[in-house]
Design a protein around this motif. Sequence first.
Motif, PDB file in Angstrom:
ATOM      1  N   LEU A  85      44.812  36.787  43.684  1.00 47.29           N
ATOM      2  CA  LEU A  85      43.938  36.755  42.513  1.00 47.29           C
ATOM      3  C   LEU A  85      43.560  35.316  42.152  1.00 47.29           C
ATOM      4  O   LEU A  85      42.408  35.018  41.820  1.00 47.29           O
ATOM      5  N   TYR A  86      44.537  34.433  42.225  1.00 48.77           N
ATOM      6  CA  TYR A  86      44.376  33.046  41.781  1.00 48.77           C
ATOM      7  C   TYR A  86      43.392  32.270  42.656  1.00 48.77           C
ATOM      8  O   TYR A  86      42.631  31.431  42.172  1.00 48.77           O
ATOM      9  N   ALA A  87      43.393  32.577  43.967  1.00 49.43           N
ATOM     10  CA  ALA A  87      42.544  31.832  44.905  1.00 49.43           C
ATOM     11  C   ALA A  87      41.069  31.984  44.566  1.00 49.43           C
ATOM     12  O   ALA A  87      40.342  30.987  44.403  1.00 49.43           O
ATOM     13  N   THR A  88      40.601  33.222  44.454  1.00 46.65           N
ATOM     14  CA  THR A  88      39.171  33.420  44.175  1.00 46.65           C
ATOM     15  C   THR A  88      38.837  33.118  42.711  1.00 46.65           C
ATOM     16  O   THR A  88      37.703  32.759  42.400  1.00 46.65           O
ATOM     17  N   HIS A  89      39.827  33.235  41.823  1.00 39.06           N
ATOM     18  CA  HIS A  89      39.599  32.935  40.406  1.00 39.06           C
ATOM     19  C   HIS A  89      39.167  31.485  40.203  1.00 39.06           C
ATOM     20  O   HIS A  89      38.323  31.192  39.352  1.00 39.06           O
ATOM     21  N   THR A  90      39.735  30.570  40.979  1.00 37.87           N
ATOM     22  CA  THR A  90      39.437  29.154  40.794  1.00 37.87           C
ATOM     23  C   THR A  90      38.365  28.611  41.737  1.00 37.87           C
ATOM     24  O   THR A  90      37.893  27.488  41.543  1.00 37.87           O
ATOM     25  N   LEU A  91      37.962  29.407  42.732  1.00 38.58           N
ATOM     26  CA  LEU A  91      37.062  28.872  43.760  1.00 38.58           C
ATOM     27  C   LEU A  91      35.730  29.606  43.912  1.00 38.58           C
ATOM     28  O   LEU A  91      34.764  29.011  44.414  1.00 38.58           O
ATOM     29  N   VAL A  92      35.664  30.872  43.520  1.00 34.22           N
ATOM     30  CA  VAL A  92      34.495  31.683  43.889  1.00 34.22           C
ATOM     31  C   VAL A  92      33.730  32.175  42.652  1.00 34.22           C
ATOM     32  O   VAL A  92      34.272  32.941  41.848  1.00 34.22           O
ATOM     33  N   PRO A  93      32.458  31.738  42.471  1.00 35.50           N
ATOM     34  CA  PRO A  93      31.610  32.381  41.458  1.00 35.50           C
ATOM     35  C   PRO A  93      31.427  33.855  41.796  1.00 35.50           C
ATOM     36  O   PRO A  93      31.505  34.211  42.989  1.00 35.50           O
ATOM     37  N   PRO A  94      31.189  34.760  40.833  1.00 34.12           N
ATOM     38  CA  PRO A  94      30.837  34.473  39.441  1.00 34.12           C
ATOM     39  C   PRO A  94      31.996  34.294  38.467  1.00 34.12           C
ATOM     40  O   PRO A  94      31.805  34.495  37.269  1.00 34.12           O
ATOM     41  N   THR A  95      33.191  33.943  38.936  1.00 31.10           N
ATOM     42  CA  THR A  95      34.233  33.546  37.993  1.00 31.10           C
ATOM     43  C   THR A  95      33.727  32.341  37.187  1.00 31.10           C
ATOM     44  O   THR A  95      33.167  31.416  37.766  1.00 31.10           O
ATOM     45  N   PRO A  96      33.918  32.338  35.864  1.00 31.66           N
ATOM     46  CA  PRO A  96      33.289  31.305  35.013  1.00 31.66           C
ATOM     47  C   PRO A  96      33.648  29.870  35.353  1.00 31.66           C
ATOM     48  O   PRO A  96      32.801  28.987  35.263  1.00 31.66           O
ATOM     49  N   GLY A  97      34.905  29.588  35.749  1.00 33.56           N
ATOM     50  CA  GLY A  97      35.305  28.206  36.010  1.00 33.56           C
ATOM     51  C   GLY A  97      34.477  27.523  37.086  1.00 33.56           C
ATOM     52  O   GLY A  97      33.890  26.450  36.856  1.00 33.56           O
ATOM     53  N   PRO A  98      34.394  28.110  38.297  1.00 32.46           N
ATOM     54  CA  PRO A  98      33.554  27.500  39.335  1.00 32.46           C
ATOM     55  C   PRO A  98      32.082  27.419  38.954  1.00 32.46           C
ATOM     56  O   PRO A  98      31.405  26.452  39.327  1.00 32.46           O
ATOM     57  N   VAL A 112      31.120  29.081  50.654  1.00 37.57           N
ATOM     58  CA  VAL A 112      32.168  28.086  50.913  1.00 37.57           C
ATOM     59  C   VAL A 112      33.452  28.473  50.182  1.00 37.57           C
ATOM     60  O   VAL A 112      34.557  28.379  50.728  1.00 37.57           O
ATOM     61  N   GLY A 113      33.293  28.944  48.931  1.00 37.13           N
ATOM     62  CA  GLY A 113      34.464  29.351  48.150  1.00 37.13           C
ATOM     63  C   GLY A 113      35.222  30.497  48.793  1.00 37.13           C
ATOM     64  O   GLY A 113      36.460  30.490  48.844  1.00 37.13           O
ATOM     65  N   LEU A 114      34.491  31.489  49.291  1.00 39.74           N
ATOM     66  CA  LEU A 114      35.142  32.614  49.968  1.00 39.74           C
ATOM     67  C   LEU A 114      35.904  32.138  51.201  1.00 39.74           C
ATOM     68  O   LEU A 114      37.022  32.592  51.468  1.00 39.74           O
ATOM     69  N   PHE A 115      35.302  31.208  51.947  1.00 43.98           N
ATOM     70  CA  PHE A 115      35.957  30.695  53.156  1.00 43.98           C
ATOM     71  C   PHE A 115      37.203  29.884  52.807  1.00 43.98           C
ATOM     72  O   PHE A 115      38.276  30.075  53.395  1.00 43.98           O
ATOM     73  N   VAL A 116      37.076  28.977  51.836  1.00 46.95           N
ATOM     74  CA  VAL A 116      38.187  28.093  51.477  1.00 46.95           C
ATOM     75  C   VAL A 116      39.325  28.889  50.815  1.00 46.95           C
ATOM     76  O   VAL A 116      40.503  28.539  50.952  1.00 46.95           O
ATOM     77  N   ALA A 117      38.962  29.970  50.113  1.00 46.04           N
ATOM     78  CA  ALA A 117      39.992  30.783  49.434  1.00 46.04           C
ATOM     79  C   ALA A 117      40.870  31.542  50.427  1.00 46.04           C
ATOM     80  O   ALA A 117      41.981  31.952  50.068  1.00 46.04           O
ATOM     81  N   ILE A 118      40.395  31.737  51.657  1.00 46.16           N
ATOM     82  CA  ILE A 118      41.184  32.488  52.651  1.00 46.16           C
ATOM     83  C   ILE A 118      42.491  31.772  52.998  1.00 46.16           C
ATOM     84  O   ILE A 118      43.563  32.363  52.886  1.00 46.16           O
ATOM     85  N   PRO A 119      42.455  30.480  53.425  1.00 51.30           N
ATOM     86  CA  PRO A 119      43.744  29.819  53.694  1.00 51.30           C
ATOM     87  C   PRO A 119      44.634  29.703  52.459  1.00 51.30           C
ATOM     88  O   PRO A 119      45.863  29.780  52.573  1.00 51.30           O
ATOM     89  N   ALA A 120      44.023  29.543  51.284  1.00 47.92           N
ATOM     90  CA  ALA A 120      44.822  29.497  50.047  1.00 47.92           C
ATOM     91  C   ALA A 120      45.550  30.818  49.828  1.00 47.92           C
ATOM     92  O   ALA A 120      46.724  30.843  49.434  1.00 47.92           O
ATOM     93  N   THR A 121      44.863  31.918  50.120  1.00 47.06           N
ATOM     94  CA  THR A 121      45.476  33.244  49.982  1.00 47.06           C
ATOM     95  C   THR A 121      46.574  33.451  51.024  1.00 47.06           C
ATOM     96  O   THR A 121      47.639  34.015  50.721  1.00 47.06           O
TER      97      THR A 121
END
Length: 447
Positions: A147-160, A179-188
């Motif tokens: 949950l945390y990975a896409t929350h901080t990296l992928v719109p339409p979450t408000p922060g990004p 880019v956010g979806l790609f970068v969130a994969i290794p974080a997950t």
Amino acid sequence: MLFLVILLGVIFVVVATAIFKLHPFLALLISAFFVGIASGMPLLTVVENVNSGFGGLMTSIGIVIVAGTIIGVILEKSGAAYRMAEVVLRILGEKRPQLAMSIIGFIVSIPVFCDSGFIILSSLKKSLAKRAKVKVASMAVALSTGLYATHTLVPPTPGPIAAAGNIGATDYLGTIILVGLFVAIPATIVGYLWAVKVGTKIDVPADHEEALDYEEVIKSFGKMPSTFKSFLPIVLPILLIGIGSVAALVGDESGWTNFLRFLGSPTVALLFGVFTSFLLLPEISEKTLSGWIGESLKEAAPILLITGAGGAFGTVIKNSGVAELLQEMDLGVLANGALFLLVPFLIAAALKTAQGSSTAALVITSSLVAPMLPTLGIEGALPLALVVMAVGAGAMTVSHVNDSYFWVVTQFSGMKVTDAYKAQTMATLLQGITTIIVTAILWFIFV
């Protein structure tokens, strides 16, 4: 002196929010006035900059944030989030339950806030842990980090989205999503591996309690929407934004191209997402059309205010003369963009660790670094997207006792605080470090 004034403004925001628990909206607004006045800006110009900064950001991303929040609330209340979880579990089976929870979190948190997502999926997590005979804590950490990975990296979450708006990258939202979806994969993946390594050694009361079986949990939720309807409000806006981004790259001004760019503008794309989310409503009534949407607006209001105040703060900084000062300075050491990415990462990490809110860390950091970007020649879709990723990486690092999400994970999993530090806090630290490393590698390869 100007850098000292800006530093004092940032310190005030951190102290006011972390120690005195002042709402970030007021803290940012007060700091914006302080920086403007202390930097020698004429008083009326300070007011003008605060107003234009607040309004300018709302112009570009205000409706996008509201629309994204509406989609998230409807997905949560209609059972669509459960349906998405059920589909993932059906595909993966029960051999890797922690991986299933990580992927569920990854998908659900794109439109749904991470703490809401954790709460609504909590009973599913417990029942699956009981069925697969694994520790509840490992399932909790796998879910929370996904949950945390896409929350901080992928719109339409408000922060990004707010970070993109502050650095002038709203037109590149399609690139930022990809880019956010790609970068969130290794974080997950890192979160999943940590959940398996550490979470399996943590014992919580729920491990010794009876839990509803997975099928019973699904049945207890009532009738859920179809798979197609559940995924449509997320997939359609992302597709439209992607199509719009491709149309913008074509560069011609034909009617067809302009129409595709219209459909792909974030505001229109997210509104289509809202309209398709209406297919999920169990009934067309005042309860859903007014009540649920009214609840969404209440959730969006503080985010809009914090984002707008961050825009005001950023505009005051930008017009305080700091950009001219940066141009006169020798910034050769930062001219290598991959090295510069450490600046937003470290600022966001310090803010996140000090005051707890990832959204506030994203908003404040992006406001601070925005004046540096033109000076360093950082512009265009991919470089700006990677700057957003660097800010997001810092905003992950770290979740601990001053973060509401930390307590949601702790309370709904039954972990002791000391165990949560080992599992949740360390996982978010590893996620943040992994994300900034991946972001720097992408910069080296593509920029």
